[in-house]
Design an enzyme around this catalytic site. Structure first.
Site, short mmCIF file in Angstrom:
data_model
loop_
_atom_site.label_atom_id
_atom_site.label_comp_id
_atom_site.label_asym_id
_atom_site.label_seq_id
_atom_site.Cartn_x
_atom_site.Cartn_y
_atom_site.Cartn_z
N ARG A 16 -53.82 33.45 29.40
CA ARG A 16 -53.20 32.23 28.87
C ARG A 16 -53.12 32.27 27.34
O ARG A 16 -53.38 31.29 26.65
CB ARG A 16 -53.98 30.99 29.33
N LEU A 18 -50.56 32.37 25.42
CA LEU A 18 -49.56 31.49 24.83
C LEU A 18 -50.11 30.06 24.73
O LEU A 18 -49.88 29.36 23.74
CB LEU A 18 -48.27 31.52 25.65
N LYS A 19 -50.84 29.67 25.74
CA LYS A 19 -51.46 28.33 25.71
C LYS A 19 -52.34 28.19 24.47
O LYS A 19 -52.23 27.24 23.72
CB LYS A 19 -52.30 28.15 26.97
N LYS A 117 -40.24 17.06 37.40
CA LYS A 117 -40.49 18.26 38.19
C LYS A 117 -39.23 19.09 38.44
O LYS A 117 -38.16 18.57 38.69
CB LYS A 117 -41.10 17.87 39.54
N ILE A 441 -59.07 2.97 40.32
CA ILE A 441 -58.46 3.99 41.18
C ILE A 441 -59.44 5.12 41.50
O ILE A 441 -59.16 5.99 42.31
CB ILE A 441 -57.16 4.52 40.54
N ASP A 609 -56.39 9.34 48.41
CA ASP A 609 -55.32 9.48 47.41
C ASP A 609 -54.22 10.40 47.91
O ASP A 609 -54.50 11.49 48.40
CB ASP A 609 -55.90 10.09 46.12
N HIS A 704 -52.24 5.91 30.94
CA HIS A 704 -51.85 7.09 30.16
C HIS A 704 -51.88 6.82 28.67
O HIS A 704 -51.76 7.73 27.86
CB HIS A 704 -50.48 7.57 30.61
N1 GLN Z 1 -58.90 9.01 42.52
C1 GLN Z 1 -58.24 9.79 41.55
C2 GLN Z 1 -58.71 9.40 40.16
O1 GLN Z 1 -58.98 8.27 39.94
C3 GLN Z 1 -56.75 9.63 41.65
C4 GLN Z 1 -56.03 10.56 40.73
C5 GLN Z 1 -54.53 10.55 40.89
O2 GLN Z 1 -53.94 9.61 41.32
N2 GLN Z 1 -53.87 11.61 40.50
O3 GLN Z 1 -58.78 10.20 39.27
ZN ZN Z 2 -52.72 8.11 40.17
#
Ligand code: GLN
Ligand code: ZN
Length: 764
Positions: A16, A18-19, A117, A441, A609, A704
């Protein structure tokens, strides 16, 4: 003589390199000269590997600083206005980086371009941004310099460029509605002359063949786009260069007709995904056109069955003679560089695999086998290849009798749960949650301490007991934190997981892992997909101890967290000796047992998930339903063994649901959490229009970004949601896991989120 060639080589480097060079440059730790030098060395090394493998034509233009589509957009001078590009100046490398990442060592930061993608791969490209009345010019010389560089090293060069139709198809802009907007075709008038200039420059450099990639030929194309092919290639044929039109990733089906009398010198077809397409294309080719047969998988890592490939090629060779070329099915960008570096795989398993470097050797062997021109070494290599294939076919490691027995009776396995109305009633009684329940999540910030503990445990410097204690301490901290800020359904935080697929894969039988099997995902980011080589078994519970420990600390419900079968499949290299659906069902059975064990351990909320559920959709719409049927079936297999009062959640972190709503509902999760915050809940329209029957947690803030969302803003968003869906079915949660965030913003954001839920309850 059969020409052998390659469509593209992985650019990142075996280590890796280049990374690392990119990231040092971006961080201001290395100069641009150093970065340029690393790139040059990598290109030279990769060309050398391909030349030594005996290839007749070597691709140039597969190298990219960030992404090959972005390279092409900048060559064409397509730079959105916000980057302040002067009309007559060359586009600089830093401008390219600003387009990709919003910032670069020099130049004013601006919003990065969209990334998405690449067809059905896990590679992401930078979406060309088309302005109304977009103009084009040759704005970078980098590609021509690379051609010169390769020639100076003595290589027979074949430049590789995106085709005008594919490039336009992938482009977006305010003036255009979507991918298939025909008005984009009006840009061809300005675009084609620049293509002609590019081809003329190649010709002046002494190039003979140019590969023009038009993978959209494997898609459902509206009539106007189909019609454009003839016009475009008539134009590009003027140059005198020989054009190899390349398609890959699927069959061309009705688009084969577009190739008839198309003025190109040859066509490349993906004979791995679509062996029948080779015959179909050969049948429409003219008397001097070349067929390049892609018969070595550029998408998977299994050794090629050379005898089978020869069988496929022989009838084509009989008709085409030297006009039959052979190659990998697509660019090798999608496979790791070199198997040689893998010391952790046992000899048997390793003998079944082939990475980019090995694939080129396979290509050379295939040529020898096809033409009866193998030397002694070649004969020996072919024998070894056959033995490896035989070992894979007969190895007991790929088949597990218990799994086979279970698969035979899979049709009888229960997938139905009681009606949702009955379940939710039982769940409400058991869980006793307030209106607008709050949850997260799954993951919490992955701090340096967490990563260090995991690493030390892996390399043996931290004992099992000490590691367990460290993770338990993390869990306790996360549980206390969630209690303190007032969340309703807690999680254990996923500190033990480096990656949501790798974590489970390592605990399952049938999976193998590489040390350096990196594949570029986007920019400098690489992933190391697990390899599913055998029947999937779960020797022991995988997540139960962590979840049960978390539950032992609190009276509030703790949600168990699992990665779904489709996502495990989608983010791995999958065995090719049985249908993907079967492998997915094996994964589903393993998860079904895990779900039952979680339930037995007193976990009454379980989230599975499926962030990759949508990614699995086939390229052609007509193939969607078949995929959706088995994907939904696998999810239900995983989740349906539980009692009515055990609540199943799922999470999907994307926002386009419109066209798969029926299948999302058929998954029948009690609660689905999704990404919606960035579009002000508009995305819920799909759920509203469909009258989605179960509970929904529309993400109320974007994880994010490090920004802390305001309570009032989240209350308003939930108000929007409540206009579309019954309030008693709404949950309040972030839009994805928090593992990439820091603690300070996580704490502030979740506090504000809990406050928002309280405000909503008070006004209900
Ligand atoms: N349960 C995972 C997390 O919270 C879900 C990640 C995802 O949706 N890509 O990191
Ligand atoms: Zn997610």
């Amino acid at each position: 003589m059969t020409i052998i060639h390659n469509l593209g080589f992985p650019r990142m480097g075996k280590q890796r390199e280049l990374k690392r060079a990119l990231e040092s440059y971006w961080a201001g730790k290395a100069s641009q000269e150093e970065l340029l030098e690393t790139g040059k060395q990598l290109r030279a090394r990769h060309w050398d590997i391909q030349a030594r493998a005996g290839l007749d034509l070597i691709p140039v233009g597969d190298f990219a600083w960030y992404d090959q589509i972005l390279e092409w957009s900048t060559l064409l001078g397509v730079v959105p206005a916000r980057f302040g590009q002067a009309d007559d100046a060359p586009v600089s490398l830093d401008t390219l980086f600003r387009m990709a990442r919003g910032r670069a060592p020099s130049g004013t930061p601006a919003a990065a371009c969209e990334m998405t993608k690449w067809f059905d791969t896990n590679y992401h490209y930078i979406v060309p941004e088309l302005a109304p009345g977009q103009t084009f010019r040759i704005a970078r010389d980098f590609l021509f310099e690379q051609v010169e560089e390769a020639q100076a090293l003595g290589h027979a060069v074949k430049p590789v460029i995106p085709g005008p139709l594919t490039w336009l198809w992938l482009g977006k802009g305010d003036a255009y509605e979507g991918l298939s907007d025909e008005r984009k075709l009006e840009l061809l008038q300005a675009l084609l002359p620049v293509y002609e200039q590019v081809l003329a420059r190649f010709q002046a450099q002494g190039v003979q063949w140019v590969q023009i990639d038009e993978p959209i030929l494997v898609l459902d194309l509206p009539q106007a786009w189909q019609d454009a092919f003839r016009r475009v290639y008539q134009n590009l044929n003027q140059s005198g260069l020989r054009v190899l039109l390349a398609t890959y990733f699927d069959d061309l089906r009705e688009n084969v007709a577009l190739l008839k009398d198309l003025p190109v010198a040859g066509v490349h077809v993906d004979g791995v995904r679509a062996p029948a397409a080779l015959q179909a294309v050969q049948a429409v080719l003219g008397a001097d056109q070349v067929l390049s047969a892609g018969v070595i998988s550029g998408r998977n890592i299994w050794r090629t069955d050379l005898d089978k490939a020869v069988e496929l090629l022989k009838p084509l060779q009989a008709v085409l003679g030297e006009r039959l070329w052979i190659a990998p099915s697509c660019s090798l960008l999608h496979v790791p560089v070199d198997l040689d570096g893998e010391t952790g795989l046992d000899a048997e398993l390793k003998s079944w695999l082939s990475f980019a470097v090995q694939k080129l050797d396979e290509l050379k062997l295939l040529e020898g086998l096809l033409n009866g021109s193998l030397d002694a070494q070649g004969e020996q290599d072919v024998r070894a290849q056959r033995a490896a294939l035989q070992s894979r076919r007969s190895s007991s490691r790929t088949r597990n009798p218990a799994v086979q027995a279970r698969m035979e009776k899979i049709a009888q396995v229960q997938r139905e749960r009681a009606p949702f109305a009955q379940r939710i009633q039982a769940q409400r009684e058991k869980l006793n949650l307030p209106a607008y329940p709050t949850t997260t999540i799954g993951s919490f910030p992955q701090t340096t301490e967490i990563r260090t503990a995991r690493r030390d445990w892996r390399n043996g410097s931290l004992s099992d007991a000490a590691y367990e204690k460290a993770m338990q301490a993390e869990i306790e901290q996360v549980i206390r934190f969630q209690e303190r800020i007032g969340l309703d359904v807690l999680v254990h935080g996923e500190a033990e997981r480096n990656d949501m697929v790798e974590y489970f894969g390592e605990l399952l039988g049938g999976f193998a892992f590489t040390q350096n099997g990196w594949v570029q995902s986007y920019g400098s980011r690489c992933v190391k997909p697990p390899i599913i080589f055998g029947d999937v078994v779960r020797p022991a519970p995988m997540s139960v101890a962590w979840s049960a420990y978390a539950q032992s600390l609190t009276e509030l419900p703790v949600k168990g967290m699992l990665t779904g079968p489709v996502t495990m499949l989608q983010w791995s290299f999958v065995r090719d000796d049985q249908p993907r659906a079967d492998t997915c069902r094996q994964l589903a059975l393993a998860l079904r047992d895990e779900v039952s064990d979680l339930e037995k351990a007193g976990i009454h909320v379980i989230q599975i998930d499926e962030p990759a559920f949508r990614e699995g959709l086939p390229l052609r719409k007509g193939d969607w339903q078949q995929y959706l049927d088995w994907a939904v079936d696998c999810f239900r297999l995983s989740t349906s063994a539980v009692a009515d009062d055990t609540q199943i959640h799922t999470h999907m972190c994307y926002s386009e649901f419109n066209d798969i709503m029926e299948s999302i509902a058929a998954m029948d999760a009690d609660v689905i959490t999704i990404e919606t915050s960035r579009s002000n809940m508009l995305l819920l329209e799909a759920f509203e229009n469909f009258e989605y029957p179960n509970d929904i947690g529309p993400g109320v803030y974007d994880i994010h970004s490090p920004n802390v969302p305001e309570t009032g803003w989240m209350v308003r968003l939930m108000g929007e949601a409540a206009k579309r869906l019954p309030a008693e079915r709404l949950w309040v949660n972030p839009d994805c896991g928090l593992k990439t965030r820091g603690w300070p913003e996580t704490e502030a954001s979740l506090l504000a989120m809990v406050q928002a839920a309280r405000t909503l309850r008070a006004s209900a």
